[in-house]
Design a protein around this motif. Structure first.
Motif, PDB file in Angstrom:
ATOM      1  N   VAL A 330       0.839  -1.203   0.000  1.00  0.00           N
ATOM      2  CA  VAL A 330       0.000   0.000   0.000  1.00  0.00           C
ATOM      3  C   VAL A 330       0.871   1.249   0.000  1.00  0.00           C
ATOM      4  CG1 VAL A 330      -1.669   1.325   1.340  1.00  0.00           C
ATOM      5  CG2 VAL A 330      -1.949  -1.158   1.106  1.00  0.00           C
ATOM      6  N   ARG A 332       3.848   1.640  -1.082  1.00  0.00           N
ATOM      7  CA  ARG A 332       4.587   1.779  -2.336  1.00  0.00           C
ATOM      8  C   ARG A 332       3.669   1.838  -3.555  1.00  0.00           C
ATOM      9  NH1 ARG A 332       9.419   3.644  -2.546  1.00  0.00           N
ATOM     10  NH2 ARG A 332      10.018   2.290  -4.276  1.00  0.00           N
ATOM     11  N   GLU A 333       2.360   1.920  -3.319  1.00  0.00           N
ATOM     12  CA  GLU A 333       1.370   2.054  -4.402  1.00  0.00           C
ATOM     13  C   GLU A 333       1.515   0.941  -5.448  1.00  0.00           C
ATOM     14  OE1 GLU A 333       1.958   6.084  -5.792  1.00  0.00           O
ATOM     15  OE2 GLU A 333       0.589   6.857  -4.259  1.00  0.00           O
ATOM     16  N   LEU A 336      -2.925  -0.418  -8.167  1.00  0.00           N
ATOM     17  CA  LEU A 336      -3.575   0.756  -8.748  1.00  0.00           C
ATOM     18  C   LEU A 336      -5.019   0.427  -9.088  1.00  0.00           C
ATOM     19  CD1 LEU A 336      -0.796   1.803 -11.299  1.00  0.00           C
ATOM     20  CD2 LEU A 336      -1.086   2.617  -8.946  1.00  0.00           C
ATOM     21  N   LYS A 347      -8.516  -3.252 -10.707  1.00  0.00           N
ATOM     22  CA  LYS A 347      -7.234  -3.184 -10.014  1.00  0.00           C
ATOM     23  C   LYS A 347      -6.127  -3.693 -10.930  1.00  0.00           C
ATOM     24  CE  LYS A 347      -8.914  -3.385  -5.270  1.00  0.00           C
ATOM     25  NZ  LYS A 347      -8.878  -4.104  -3.981  1.00  0.00           N
ATOM     26  N   GLY A 350       0.986  -2.007  -9.627  1.00  0.00           N
ATOM     27  CA  GLY A 350       1.597  -0.698  -9.788  1.00  0.00           C
ATOM     28  C   GLY A 350       2.944  -0.771 -10.485  1.00  0.00           C
ATOM     29  N   LYS A 354      10.209   3.243  -9.464  1.00  0.00           N
ATOM     30  CA  LYS A 354       9.679   4.594  -9.321  1.00  0.00           C
ATOM     31  C   LYS A 354      10.679   5.624  -9.847  1.00  0.00           C
ATOM     32  CE  LYS A 354       6.490   2.660  -6.593  1.00  0.00           C
ATOM     33  NZ  LYS A 354       6.249   1.206  -6.583  1.00  0.00           N
ATOM     34  N   GLN A 361       2.559   7.202 -14.822  1.00  0.00           N
ATOM     35  CA  GLN A 361       1.121   7.314 -14.641  1.00  0.00           C
ATOM     36  C   GLN A 361       0.420   6.421 -15.667  1.00  0.00           C
ATOM     37  OE1 GLN A 361      -0.009  11.366 -16.713  1.00  0.00           O
ATOM     38  NE2 GLN A 361       1.887  11.596 -15.559  1.00  0.00           N
TER      39      GLN A 361
END
Length: 411
Positions: A330, A332-333, A336, A347, A350, A354, A361
């Motif tokens: 969560v 570290r996303e 998505l 869902k 992600g 990064k 995006q």
């Protein structure tokens, strides 16, 4: 801010996993990825991933094709080839994963497309590469794991063969291919010329076999399955506590000594069987029996907390239901939620890497089949009448039905 690959246009002429995964990685970094699909059929993964959602596309297709636009082009139709060549003129990269020889039969191989666009970086992903006696064999992740040696070391001794459930040959080939593509794109800045990138599932699986090949060359012994253990250090594996298994990684003398203190066995580092890493590897079964006898005194959660407090790497073994909702995932996303025109909010995994200055995006959800055909062809410089003419000739699938010619009046 523009993403790093925002000026790179990619033609994704691949399907199923390795190629689409490669192109999705490029798309996540900002590349304009155009997925070229067979009219009315599309990527095989759209319908063949074992479970269905609300619409026509599978969850597997959605997982591998975000940040792409889809066009339908019939590459077996002369008009379709014309349309495709128009896209090639403005492309930077093309990725295909046909069996060797298929692209040449379709007239979309590198020698043909290089004449149209000398700056094109053309990448092929196949089972065994474009050359060699196995090059024409069918290539699947399972086959690559089997023939690379990977399956020979999976699982436990004296058990039936198993493969890695995570398709490491497929996904790894996509990763290696993306690395090759980006290297070629950077190299093009010096030469002005594109080049051919040849990646394979077999070489990926073999190339990831770092410990196994080192063991074989260093000892002359063919590696065998060792369960969850590590070939180069011990103890470094899953162990049993009172309630369940957990993992430990005491990979150096300091950590080994600390582990022994935590379990109340400060004598073990002086045991002749366990004095150094090489001895512990030779006597791994006896080693694990000694420490599991101590771990049986308490639950896994107790030992994980105690070992971490002492600086010894340890962790519970989570299933995906636990891992995907873990506090780290969560934070570290790594999950998505993406708005899809048919499925609604879905869902997705992600971004595993990064970028601090230009964070990735989701610009597009996985596209519907042919969703962007008109838009992409117009961007390639074709006017409305030219696109319609190509459509009537079957470039984008079945041509529009023709109205019957009027009968000529006589007399």
């Amino acid at each position: 801010m523009n993403l790093p690959l925002s000026k790179i246009k990619v033609l994704d002429v691949s399907q199923i996993m390795a190629g689409p995964f490669c192109c999705m990685l490029l798309g996540d970094m900002g590349a304009d990825v155009i997925k070229v699909e067979t009219p009315g059929v599309g990527d095989q993964t759209r319908k063949s991933m074992g479970f269905r959602l609300k619409g026509d596309d599978s969850g597997g297709f959605l997982a591998l094709n975000r940040n792409k636009r889809s066009v339908e082009i019939d590459l077996k139709n002369p008009a379709g080839l014309e349309a495709f060549y128009e896209l090639v003129r403005g492309a930077d990269v093309l990725v295909e994963n046909n069996r060797p020889g298929v692209a040449a039969r379709l007239k979309i191989d590198y020698p043909v497309l290089r004449e149209i666009n000398p700056r094109l970086v053309y990448a092929s992903i196949s089972g065994f590469g474009q050359t060699g006696p196995w090059s024409r064999r069918p290539g699947l992740d399972l086959i690559a794991q089997a023939m690379s040696g990977v399956m020979s070391v999976m699982g436990h001794p004296d058990a039936p063969p198993v493969k890695s459930s995570v398709p490491i040959a497929d996904l790894g080939a996509g990763l290696f291919c993306a690395y090759g593509i980006l290297s070629a794109v950077i190299g093009r800045e010096q030469t002005g010329q594109g080049q051919y990138v040849d990646a394979s599932l077999f070489e990926t699986a073999l190339g990831l076999s770092v410990w196994e090949s080192a063991e074989y060359w260093g000892t002359g012994t063919v590696p065998v399955p060792i369960g969850s253990a590590n070939r180069m250090s011990a103890p470094y594996q899953a162990v049993r506590a009172a309630d369940r298994h957990f993992v430990i990684g005491a990979a150096n003398p300091k950590l080994w000594t600390a582990l022994c203190e935590v379990i109340g066995r400060p004598d073990l580092p002086q045991d002749p069987r366990f004095t150094d890493n090489a001895a512990r590897i030779r006597n791994r079964d006896a080693l694990i029996a000694e420490i599991e006898a101590e771990f049986a005194r308490a639950n896994a959660a107790h030992w994980v907390d105690a070992l971490l407090a002492a600086g010894v790497p340890a962790a519970p073994i989570l299933d995906y239901g636990e891992a995907l909702v873990s506090e780290q995932a969560v934070a570290r996303e790594m999950v998505l939620e993406i708005d899809h025109p048919v499925e609604g909010r879905v869902k997705a995994l992600g971004f595993p890497v990064k970028l601090g200055g230009t964070p990735q995006q989701v610009r597009y959800p996985a596209p519907l089949l042919g969703q962007h055909t008109e838009q992409v062809m117009a961007e390639a410089g074709l006017g409305e009448m030219a696109i319609q003419a190509l459509r009537e000739r079957g470039a984008f699938g079945q041509p529009a039905p023709q109205a019957p010619a009027r009968e000529r009046r006589t007399g």
